[in-house]
Design a protein around this motif. Structure first.
Motif, PDB file in Angstrom:
ATOM      1  N   ASN A  31     -12.106  30.686  17.079  1.00 48.26           N
ATOM      2  CA  ASN A  31     -12.054  29.561  18.014  1.00 48.26           C
ATOM      3  C   ASN A  31     -13.409  28.895  18.124  1.00 48.26           C
ATOM      4  O   ASN A  31     -14.439  29.472  17.761  1.00 48.26           O
ATOM      5  CB  ASN A  31     -11.579  30.031  19.392  1.00 48.26           C
ATOM      6  N   ASP A 150      -8.854  27.454  16.909  1.00 49.10           N
ATOM      7  CA  ASP A 150      -8.446  26.831  18.170  1.00 49.10           C
ATOM      8  C   ASP A 150      -9.680  26.285  18.879  1.00 49.10           C
ATOM      9  O   ASP A 150     -10.793  26.775  18.677  1.00 49.10           O
ATOM     10  CB  ASP A 150      -7.739  27.854  19.060  1.00 49.10           C
ATOM     11  N   LEU A 178      -6.485  23.990  22.848  1.00 46.08           N
ATOM     12  CA  LEU A 178      -5.628  24.860  23.668  1.00 46.08           C
ATOM     13  C   LEU A 178      -5.999  24.851  25.145  1.00 46.08           C
ATOM     14  O   LEU A 178      -5.130  25.039  25.997  1.00 46.08           O
ATOM     15  CB  LEU A 178      -5.697  26.308  23.164  1.00 46.08           C
ATOM     16  N   VAL A 245       2.977  26.386  21.873  1.00 49.67           N
ATOM     17  CA  VAL A 245       2.061  27.146  21.016  1.00 49.67           C
ATOM     18  C   VAL A 245       2.895  27.987  20.059  1.00 49.67           C
ATOM     19  O   VAL A 245       3.632  28.885  20.485  1.00 49.67           O
ATOM     20  CB  VAL A 245       1.128  28.045  21.858  1.00 49.67           C
ATOM     21  N   SER A 250      -2.946  31.788  17.995  1.00 51.81           N
ATOM     22  CA  SER A 250      -3.198  30.834  19.076  1.00 51.81           C
ATOM     23  C   SER A 250      -2.626  31.341  20.395  1.00 51.81           C
ATOM     24  O   SER A 250      -3.206  31.124  21.464  1.00 51.81           O
ATOM     25  CB  SER A 250      -2.596  29.468  18.732  1.00 51.81           C
ATOM     26  N   ASN A 253      -5.145  33.674  21.749  1.00 50.65           N
ATOM     27  CA  ASN A 253      -6.272  32.934  22.328  1.00 50.65           C
ATOM     28  C   ASN A 253      -5.903  32.316  23.675  1.00 50.65           C
ATOM     29  O   ASN A 253      -6.740  32.225  24.580  1.00 50.65           O
ATOM     30  CB  ASN A 253      -6.747  31.854  21.358  1.00 50.65           C
TER      31      ASN A 253
END
Length: 296
Positions: A31, A150, A178, A245, A250, A253
């Motif tokens: 990320n 992300d 996100l 999502v 992801s 995360n």
């Protein structure tokens, strides 16, 4: 001596941190955390990401002295410093430098008559107008973005948050972002002209399948037992809706982002209704249950 203190802090952060933060920091997937307005100190609520070597941490602020703390970086996250001002489209812009530097903004200061008895005018005035070069937020992010990463963004730049969001519209449309924490005004007439207001930001983000998950309201003065004060601004936290999502990394995360705000009920319900998420989270973990970690 400073290096030794930071080594001790790093040891304390990891080994004596509550086991929930430790657990999720070990699960973080690739990320980028972008701290727009990173003056004075790192964004500690995002400790789950700071403790992960899978995080690229981008600290952005035009005042180089405000980033001096980065010289003693003590986190596992990979640090990248950007000593620049960012804007929606880049190029030369006016910067309105306030008496207290943390109040400076790309927005012109205009204190409405209704606010003059509520704000500290010495915080703003005298104001000096200067020309500066800015980099567009999209160009800056492109320097660091990698496929399958992300993106999480924290924005605290005195009324200019909406323009930064608009500059990232390409990333919103491709579902790369996100989570967002953003400072926004709750006033009908903010001290910064055309400043980002909470309702406008909320409507904008809802178009891209985001929802509000946390709100910290900041009043003009601290509440006391005797007095109440009206709201001034807020730190609003938005995340992509769970059903939007699709990628398992992801999803993990997103759980880590929830953990930054101790949203344990959200973590529990998301986890319990996704078999792939359960399998991936505990692939190499002996406890076999998130309930044992969260004690819920």
């Amino acid at each position: 001596m400073i290096k030794i203190k930071n080594l001790i802090k790093n040891f304390m952060d990891y080994f004596f941190e509550d086991k929930i933060v430790k657990f999720f920091s070990e699960k973080v997937k690739n990320n980028i955390c972008i701290d727009v307005g990173a003056a004075k100190f790192e964004h500690l609520p995002w400790k789950t990401f700071l403790l992960s070597e899978n995080t690229k941490w981008i600290a952005i602020d035009p005042n180089k002295q405000s980033l001096d703390y980065l010289k003693f970086w003590r986190w596992k996250a990979k640090l990248f410093e950007e000593n620049t001002a960012v804007s929606q489209n880049g190029g030369e812009m006016n910067l309105y430098v306030t008496n207290v530097p943390t109040g400076s903004s790309l927005k012109k200061i205009n204190i409405d008559q209704n606010l003059k008895n509520r704000v500290d005018l010495n915080y703003f005035y005298p104001v000096k107008e200067v020309k500066i070069q800015t980099d567009s937020i999209q160009n800056l992010l492109e320097k660091y973005y990698e496929n399958n990463f992300d993106i999480f963004i924290k924005i605290d730049i005195q009324g200019y948050g909406m323009e930064i969001l608009k500059g990232l519209e390409t990333y919103f449309k491709s579902n790369k972002i996100l989570g967002i924490e953003i400072e926004c005004s709750l006033l009908s007439d903010p001290p910064y002209e055309n400043a980002s207001k909470f309702n406008d930001i909320s409507i904008f983000l809802e178009k891209f399948n985001f929802e509000l998950i946390h709100l910290n309201v900041i009043n003009f003065k601290k509440n006391s037992k005797k007095n109440k004060y009206i709201p001034n601004e807020c730190d609003a936290v938005f995340s992509m809706k769970q059903n939007k999502v699709k990628n398992t990394d992801s999803k993990i995360n997103l759980l880590c982002f929830y953990n930054c705000y101790q949203l344990f009920d959200e973590i529990k319900s998301y986890y319990e209704n996704d078999d792939e998420l359960k399998k991936e989270l505990f692939k190499h973990h002996r406890s076999g249950s998130l309930k044992k970690i969260l004690k819920i």
